[in-house]
Scaffold this active site. Structure first.
Site, short mmCIF file in Angstrom:
data_model
loop_
_atom_site.label_atom_id
_atom_site.label_comp_id
_atom_site.label_asym_id
_atom_site.label_seq_id
_atom_site.Cartn_x
_atom_site.Cartn_y
_atom_site.Cartn_z
N HIS A 225 4.71 -27.13 52.95
CA HIS A 225 5.87 -26.06 52.58
C HIS A 225 6.21 -26.36 51.11
O HIS A 225 7.42 -26.97 50.73
CB HIS A 225 7.24 -26.89 53.64
CG HIS A 225 8.38 -25.80 53.45
ND1 HIS A 225 9.27 -25.88 54.60
CD2 HIS A 225 8.80 -24.89 52.49
CE1 HIS A 225 10.02 -24.82 54.42
NE2 HIS A 225 9.88 -24.28 53.34
N GLU B 214 7.57 -29.70 61.50
CA GLU B 214 7.50 -30.16 59.95
C GLU B 214 8.14 -31.52 59.79
O GLU B 214 9.18 -31.54 60.36
CB GLU B 214 8.42 -29.12 59.02
CG GLU B 214 7.35 -28.03 58.54
CD GLU B 214 7.82 -26.97 57.79
OE1 GLU B 214 8.79 -27.47 56.85
OE2 GLU B 214 7.78 -25.95 57.73
N ILE C 76 4.60 -17.70 55.22
CA ILE C 76 5.56 -18.36 54.31
C ILE C 76 6.85 -18.64 54.58
O ILE C 76 7.79 -18.94 53.71
CB ILE C 76 5.17 -18.05 52.93
CG1 ILE C 76 5.35 -16.52 52.73
CG2 ILE C 76 3.90 -18.23 52.36
CD1 ILE C 76 6.76 -16.10 52.65
N ILE D 258 10.89 -11.34 48.79
CA ILE D 258 9.66 -12.04 48.96
C ILE D 258 8.60 -10.98 49.64
O ILE D 258 7.71 -11.09 48.95
CB ILE D 258 9.82 -13.13 49.63
CG1 ILE D 258 10.67 -14.13 48.98
CG2 ILE D 258 8.47 -14.08 49.91
CD1 ILE D 258 11.13 -15.61 49.45
N GLY E 38 11.97 -8.16 52.42
CA GLY E 38 13.28 -8.48 51.29
C GLY E 38 12.41 -8.53 49.94
O GLY E 38 11.14 -8.18 49.95
N ARG F 40 9.21 -19.38 57.75
CA ARG F 40 9.93 -20.76 58.62
C ARG F 40 8.83 -20.72 59.88
O ARG F 40 8.56 -19.88 60.56
CB ARG F 40 11.29 -20.68 59.08
CG ARG F 40 12.30 -20.88 58.11
CD ARG F 40 12.33 -22.07 57.40
NE ARG F 40 13.29 -22.29 56.49
CZ ARG F 40 13.09 -22.30 55.18
NH1 ARG F 40 11.78 -22.03 54.63
NH2 ARG F 40 14.17 -22.46 54.34
C1 DGY Z 1 13.26 -21.71 50.62
O1 DGY Z 1 13.79 -21.93 49.52
O2 DGY Z 1 13.93 -21.68 51.82
C2 DGY Z 1 11.88 -22.21 50.91
O3 DGY Z 1 11.51 -22.18 51.75
C3 DGY Z 1 11.58 -23.45 50.03
O4 DGY Z 1 10.20 -23.69 49.64
#
Ligand code: DGY
Length: 320
Positions: free
Chosen positions: A286, A267, A236, A159, A157, A238
């Site tokens: 996070h 977490e 980065i 990111i 996507g 989940r």
């Molecule tokens: C989100 O916006 O889901 C990110 O993980 C926050 O850092």
């Protein structure tokens, strides 16, 4: 539209920019102290709430919805919304907003930083120096180049493609796997491959998928076994996308040469967690979206989503 008769409650501390936006438009109940709103107060707020500003990772499910009979909007101040039971909200006609877009660059920067760290051991180098080992003949060992290596991005996507762009600046080839092929992947300089090919051929893997039933536990023992020996792994997205025990074993055996995680399961990751005993991992708490500018933009989009939904207008970003 006058929304002063609408009550917006916040589950945690929110940014001044969101307070400034909301306070003249709605009746705002926000908790600006550290920690959670005391339970009794929270339950009283829920009774009155037309909208909920979800700051922090509270669980929004049927149990909470039952305590909030007037609730029509949940605005999540993040792109991820795996803390929300979407079906339960939609069954009660509660709209859900989130904040994609505004955090893409901040999150991609942390992914790129972790990618470089898995190759070069920047954090390890810092600890080496801090522990007074620089002057002693305690070698840190050599890193590897990013240049001319293959990065496999899982989840392509906004990111994922922003991570690709940064990796290309270091001379990496980018392949990706996604639910579906991106129409503009040639323009992004990335090649779509199967899941199996990505695992088999990537020197580095960066994970940018959303957490859903099909991605939960995606990186399990079999997935790590199918990777190249000495692969470097960055997550980065989940923590629940990765089987933590399987990653631990893969790092310990050297199958995965190094990992960089901004998200973990559980977490927060306890300081004495076995993962943190390994020399070849960097874990950040996070914090990928945690910049002044990005957090302000996320807060503003969250506030704007609330006002739009309460006014019967489309939200800037709505979870369907
Ligand atoms: C989100 O916006 O889901 C990110 O993980 C926050 O850092």
């Amino acid at each position: 539209m006058d929304l002063k008769d609408k009550t917006v409650i916040c589950s945690g501390k929110i940014r001044p920019v969101a307070i400034a936006y909301l306070q003249d438009k709605v009746t705002l109940k926000s908790w600006q102290q550290r920690g959670r709103v005391p339970e009794e107060q929270w339950n009283a707020w829920l009774q009155e709430a037309d909208a909920l500003y979800s700051a922090g990772n509270i669980r929004i499910d049927e149990k909470l919805l039952q305590k909030a009979p007037k609730l029509r909007v949940v605005a999540q101040s993040s792109v991820g919304y795996d803390n929300i039971d979407v079906e339960a909200c939609h069954a009660r006609s509660v709209k859900i907003g989130n904040t994609p877009g505004v955090l893409v660059n901040a999150v991609a920067d942390i992914a790129y930083g972790l990618l470089i760290d898995t190759a070069r051991g920047i954090v390890r180098g810092h600890l080496h120096t801090k522990n007074g080992l620089w002057g002693e003949r305690k070698a840190m060992g050599l890193g590897v180049d990013l240049y001319n290596k293959t990065l496999g991005v899982v989840g392509f996507g906004d990111i994922g493609s922003a991570i690709a762009k940064r990796a290309q600046a270091s001379g990496m080839r980018v392949i990706y796997h996604n639910r579906s092929r991106r129409l503009n992947d040639a323009a992004l300089g990335a090649r779509y491959v199967s899941w199996e090919e990505l695992l088999k051929t990537s020197d580095f893997i960066a994970v940018a998928v959303t957490l859903n039933p099909s991605t939960k536990g995606l990186f399990n023992e079999a997935a790590f076994a199918a990777m190249k020996d000495g692969v470097r792994f960055v997550n980065i997205s989940r923590g629940k996308v990765v089987d933590t025990d399987a990653l631990y074993e893969a790092l310990k055996s050297g199958k995965v040469a190094a990992a960089g995680l901004d998200v973990t399961e559980p977490e927060p990751l306890p300081g004495d967690h076995p993962l943190l005993t390994l020399p070849n991992i960097t874990v950040t708490p996070h914090m990928a979206s945690a910049t002044e500018e990005t957090r302000d933009e996320m807060a503003l989009v969250t506030a704007q989503n609330i006002v739009a939904a309460l006014s019967g207008q489309p939200m800037l970003a709505q979870v369907k």
